[in-house]
Design a protein around this motif. Structure first.
Motif, PDB file in Angstrom:
ATOM      1  N   MET A  44     -65.192 -39.736 -27.352  1.00  0.00           N
ATOM      2  CA  MET A  44     -65.269 -38.481 -26.726  1.00  0.00           C
ATOM      3  C   MET A  44     -66.563 -38.244 -25.642  1.00  0.00           C
ATOM      4  O   MET A  44     -67.709 -38.734 -26.025  1.00  0.00           O
ATOM      5  CB  MET A  44     -65.329 -37.480 -27.702  1.00  0.00           C
ATOM      6  N   TYR A  45     -66.166 -37.637 -24.363  1.00  0.00           N
ATOM      7  CA  TYR A  45     -67.146 -37.785 -23.279  1.00  0.00           C
ATOM      8  C   TYR A  45     -67.347 -36.418 -22.711  1.00  0.00           C
ATOM      9  O   TYR A  45     -66.155 -35.657 -22.643  1.00  0.00           O
ATOM     10  CB  TYR A  45     -66.822 -38.748 -22.315  1.00  0.00           C
ATOM     11  N   VAL A  46     -68.445 -36.237 -22.188  1.00  0.00           N
ATOM     12  CA  VAL A  46     -68.715 -35.163 -21.240  1.00  0.00           C
ATOM     13  C   VAL A  46     -69.319 -35.612 -20.163  1.00  0.00           C
ATOM     14  O   VAL A  46     -70.163 -36.519 -20.114  1.00  0.00           O
ATOM     15  CB  VAL A  46     -69.413 -33.783 -21.857  1.00  0.00           C
ATOM     16  N   TYR A  47     -68.876 -35.316 -18.783  1.00  0.00           N
ATOM     17  CA  TYR A  47     -69.351 -35.752 -17.622  1.00  0.00           C
ATOM     18  C   TYR A  47     -69.769 -34.254 -16.660  1.00  0.00           C
ATOM     19  O   TYR A  47     -69.379 -33.403 -17.132  1.00  0.00           O
ATOM     20  CB  TYR A  47     -68.455 -36.417 -16.719  1.00  0.00           C
ATOM     21  N   GLY A  48     -70.631 -34.641 -15.909  1.00  0.00           N
ATOM     22  CA  GLY A  48     -71.015 -33.302 -15.070  1.00  0.00           C
ATOM     23  C   GLY A  48     -71.677 -34.103 -13.728  1.00  0.00           C
ATOM     24  O   GLY A  48     -72.055 -35.074 -13.618  1.00  0.00           O
ATOM     25  N   GLY A  49     -71.905 -33.105 -12.814  1.00  0.00           N
ATOM     26  CA  GLY A  49     -72.557 -33.523 -11.541  1.00  0.00           C
ATOM     27  C   GLY A  49     -72.662 -32.286 -10.571  1.00  0.00           C
ATOM     28  O   GLY A  49     -71.967 -31.159 -10.966  1.00  0.00           O
ATOM     29  N   LEU A  50     -73.504 -32.505  -9.644  1.00  0.00           N
ATOM     30  CA  LEU A  50     -73.632 -31.404  -8.709  1.00  0.00           C
ATOM     31  C   LEU A  50     -74.675 -30.222  -9.162  1.00  0.00           C
ATOM     32  O   LEU A  50     -74.479 -29.950 -10.213  1.00  0.00           O
ATOM     33  CB  LEU A  50     -72.480 -30.621  -7.747  1.00  0.00           C
ATOM     34  N   GLY A  51     -75.640 -29.779  -8.400  1.00  0.00           N
ATOM     35  CA  GLY A  51     -76.242 -28.424  -9.032  1.00  0.00           C
ATOM     36  C   GLY A  51     -77.238 -28.693 -10.070  1.00  0.00           C
ATOM     37  O   GLY A  51     -76.654 -28.867 -11.029  1.00  0.00           O
ATOM     38  N   GLU A  52     -78.286 -28.872  -9.981  1.00  0.00           N
ATOM     39  CA  GLU A  52     -79.327 -29.375 -10.991  1.00  0.00           C
ATOM     40  C   GLU A  52     -78.673 -30.596 -11.534  1.00  0.00           C
ATOM     41  O   GLU A  52     -79.145 -30.625 -12.895  1.00  0.00           O
ATOM     42  CB  GLU A  52     -79.434 -28.197 -11.867  1.00  0.00           C
ATOM     43  N   GLU A  53     -78.259 -31.446 -11.082  1.00  0.00           N
ATOM     44  CA  GLU A  53     -77.843 -32.899 -11.410  1.00  0.00           C
ATOM     45  C   GLU A  53     -77.053 -32.714 -12.939  1.00  0.00           C
ATOM     46  O   GLU A  53     -77.434 -33.316 -13.719  1.00  0.00           O
ATOM     47  CB  GLU A  53     -79.128 -33.701 -11.464  1.00  0.00           C
ATOM     48  N   LYS A  62     -65.597 -29.532  -7.063  1.00  0.00           N
ATOM     49  CA  LYS A  62     -66.770 -30.250  -6.700  1.00  0.00           C
ATOM     50  C   LYS A  62     -67.028 -30.477  -5.114  1.00  0.00           C
ATOM     51  O   LYS A  62     -68.098 -30.292  -4.672  1.00  0.00           O
ATOM     52  CB  LYS A  62     -66.639 -31.682  -7.212  1.00  0.00           C
ATOM     53  N   THR A  63     -65.684 -30.620  -4.434  1.00  0.00           N
ATOM     54  CA  THR A  63     -65.455 -30.708  -2.977  1.00  0.00           C
ATOM     55  C   THR A  63     -66.146 -29.171  -2.417  1.00  0.00           C
ATOM     56  O   THR A  63     -66.792 -29.415  -1.407  1.00  0.00           O
ATOM     57  CB  THR A  63     -64.320 -30.831  -2.456  1.00  0.00           C
ATOM     58  N   LEU A  64     -66.008 -28.273  -3.092  1.00  0.00           N
ATOM     59  CA  LEU A  64     -66.644 -26.999  -2.515  1.00  0.00           C
ATOM     60  C   LEU A  64     -68.090 -26.778  -3.200  1.00  0.00           C
ATOM     61  O   LEU A  64     -69.052 -25.785  -2.536  1.00  0.00           O
ATOM     62  CB  LEU A  64     -65.828 -25.823  -3.279  1.00  0.00           C
ATOM     63  N   GLY A  65     -68.769 -27.689  -3.705  1.00  0.00           N
ATOM     64  CA  GLY A  65     -70.003 -27.791  -3.981  1.00  0.00           C
ATOM     65  C   GLY A  65     -70.407 -26.899  -5.439  1.00  0.00           C
ATOM     66  O   GLY A  65     -71.483 -26.739  -5.681  1.00  0.00           O
ATOM     67  N   ILE A  66     -69.362 -26.807  -6.180  1.00  0.00           N
ATOM     68  CA  ILE A  66     -69.452 -25.887  -7.403  1.00  0.00           C
ATOM     69  C   ILE A  66     -69.709 -27.148  -8.485  1.00  0.00           C
ATOM     70  O   ILE A  66     -69.067 -27.806  -8.276  1.00  0.00           O
ATOM     71  CB  ILE A  66     -68.091 -25.196  -7.507  1.00  0.00           C
ATOM     72  N   PRO A  67     -70.758 -26.760  -9.297  1.00  0.00           N
ATOM     73  CA  PRO A  67     -70.912 -27.806 -10.227  1.00  0.00           C
ATOM     74  C   PRO A  67     -69.977 -27.797 -11.296  1.00  0.00           C
ATOM     75  O   PRO A  67     -69.314 -26.899 -11.610  1.00  0.00           O
ATOM     76  CB  PRO A  67     -72.293 -27.271 -10.980  1.00  0.00           C
ATOM     77  N   TYR A  68     -69.747 -29.243 -11.673  1.00  0.00           N
ATOM     78  CA  TYR A  68     -68.864 -29.225 -12.784  1.00  0.00           C
ATOM     79  C   TYR A  68     -69.123 -29.876 -14.005  1.00  0.00           C
ATOM     80  O   TYR A  68     -70.266 -30.535 -14.226  1.00  0.00           O
ATOM     81  CB  TYR A  68     -67.580 -30.166 -11.997  1.00  0.00           C
ATOM     82  N   GLY A  69     -68.340 -29.557 -15.015  1.00  0.00           N
ATOM     83  CA  GLY A  69     -68.377 -30.265 -16.264  1.00  0.00           C
ATOM     84  C   GLY A  69     -66.817 -30.702 -16.861  1.00  0.00           C
ATOM     85  O   GLY A  69     -66.002 -30.252 -15.874  1.00  0.00           O
ATOM     86  N   TYR A  70     -66.969 -31.843 -17.456  1.00  0.00           N
ATOM     87  CA  TYR A  70     -65.719 -32.746 -17.692  1.00  0.00           C
ATOM     88  C   TYR A  70     -65.320 -33.195 -19.044  1.00  0.00           C
ATOM     89  O   TYR A  70     -66.279 -33.933 -19.376  1.00  0.00           O
ATOM     90  CB  TYR A  70     -65.203 -33.636 -16.437  1.00  0.00           C
ATOM     91  N   LEU A  71     -64.487 -32.601 -19.757  1.00  0.00           N
ATOM     92  CA  LEU A  71     -64.326 -33.052 -20.979  1.00  0.00           C
ATOM     93  C   LEU A  71     -63.233 -34.125 -21.262  1.00  0.00           C
ATOM     94  O   LEU A  71     -62.093 -33.831 -20.671  1.00  0.00           O
ATOM     95  CB  LEU A  71     -64.094 -32.095 -22.283  1.00  0.00           C
ATOM     96  N   GLU A  72     -63.403 -35.274 -21.815  1.00  0.00           N
ATOM     97  CA  GLU A  72     -62.226 -36.210 -21.824  1.00  0.00           C
ATOM     98  C   GLU A  72     -62.443 -37.142 -23.039  1.00  0.00           C
ATOM     99  O   GLU A  72     -63.545 -37.263 -23.623  1.00  0.00           O
ATOM    100  CB  GLU A  72     -62.352 -36.845 -20.518  1.00  0.00           C
TER     101      GLU A  72
END
Length: 327
Positions: free
Chosen positions: A200-209, A252-262
């Protein structure tokens, strides 16, 4: 003659009443025992099972995709959430196709919002248990758990249509966000394929890394949840991030920070996350994406994953705090 006519009339009336009753039964929202919501993953499992086994594969722009959309809309409304259907059309292979996003709004302490999304369509093979009835199931469970809790941010839950044919639902939603709404959105959390992967993973990016990812990992550590992030073995996908192949990408393209569960496995195959399991490689987009196969080959894995992801997402939405920012 009159007697025969009367019998015929009675039979006709009975048929009409039975048809009306059947129609009413079909339109009534599916209900579940309220106690399920207090057992992490149990309600998610029921939603996942209904989408995959009662409805079946949910190919974009088909009747089954519409049935899934109706089911999700009914569930959000049953919870008492303000719900909206956002229809959209897209062109593919020379034809115009139709789908919809199902949107539910839960107010929080702040008018700033978090978007939580999961696509409900599937490919034609298998029944789309992992990809992505599992993600929708967790989203619906967490929506029900949090419906009366005063969360730090307002939450927009979105079930996206037509993801499997080019992220059509999430692209449409993101393209129609106003500049004010974009500015008002603290982050987007995507749920996709949670049931079968080895890890199980969580990813993320943009905005405060990647603050969403980092807060999720902190929760996982405190609660002893078996969740990690992409180790970065493949230089094309740096540590903590992922590819732009799911519904987080338009945000993400809009610059909105994301998190992603997978759930997958970043340490096998081409080290790109596509090979979900050591034993069977990728299960998504194959005839193995069924409840029977997954539970036979990996007994208890679905239950563990749904419980873990539900617990993690619930706590993340309850305690998320984006500091040192105007958002």
């Amino acid at each position: 003659m009159k007697k025969k006519l009367s019998i015929l009339m009675i039979a006709t009336i009975m048929l009409v009443f039975s048809s009306v009753a059947a129609a009413s039964a079909q339109s009534a929202p599916v209900s579940y025992k309220p106690s399920l919501v207090h057992k992490s993953g149990k309600m998610a499992y029921e939603h996942m099972n209904y989408l995959a086994n009662v409805i079946g594969s949910r190919i974009a722009s088909t009747e089954n995709e519409t049935l899934a959309a109706n089911y999700i809309e009914d569930q959000f409304e049953r919870m008492g959430l303000e719900t909206e259907v956002q229809p959209f059309s897209y062109t593919r292979r020379g034809g115009i196709h139709h789908s919809s996003n199902i949107i539910a709004y839960k107010p929080g302490k702040s008018s700033k919002q978090i978007i939580v999304g999961a696509h409900y369509d599937s490919v034609s093979v298998g029944k789309g248990v992992d990809d992505n009835a599992s993600g929708v199931g967790v989203m619906l469970e967490v929506a029900e758990v949090l419906k009366k809790i005063n969360t730090p941010y307002s939450i927009v839950f979105i079930a996206f249509g037509a993801e499997e044919v080019g992220l059509q639902g999430s692209k449409f939603y993101a393209a129609n966000m106003s500049s004010e709404e974009i500015e008002n959105t603290v982050g987007m959390i995507n749920l996709d394929s949670l049931a079968v992967g080895d890890q199980m993973y969580v990813y993320g990016g943009l905005g405060e890394e990647g603050f969403i990812r980092d807060q999720a990992l902190n929760i996982a550590e405190k609660k002893n949840l078996d969740v990690e992030t992409n180790p970065g073995l493949n230089p094309s996908y740096p540590k903590g991030t992922t590819g732009d192949w799911s519904d987080h990408a338009p945000f993400k393209t809009l610059g909105i920070p994301y998190g992603y569960l997978e759930a997958t496995n970043w340490e096998i195959g081409a080290l790109d996350g596509y090979d979900q399991t050591v034993e069977h490689g990728g299960v998504w987009h194959t005839s193995n994406d069924t409840l029977e196969f997954i539970e036979t080959e990996y007994p208890g894995r679905i239950q563990e994953h749904l419980s873990t992801f539900s617990t993690l997402l619930t706590d993340l939405l309850k305690f998320m705090n984006k500091t040192n920012t105007s958002k």
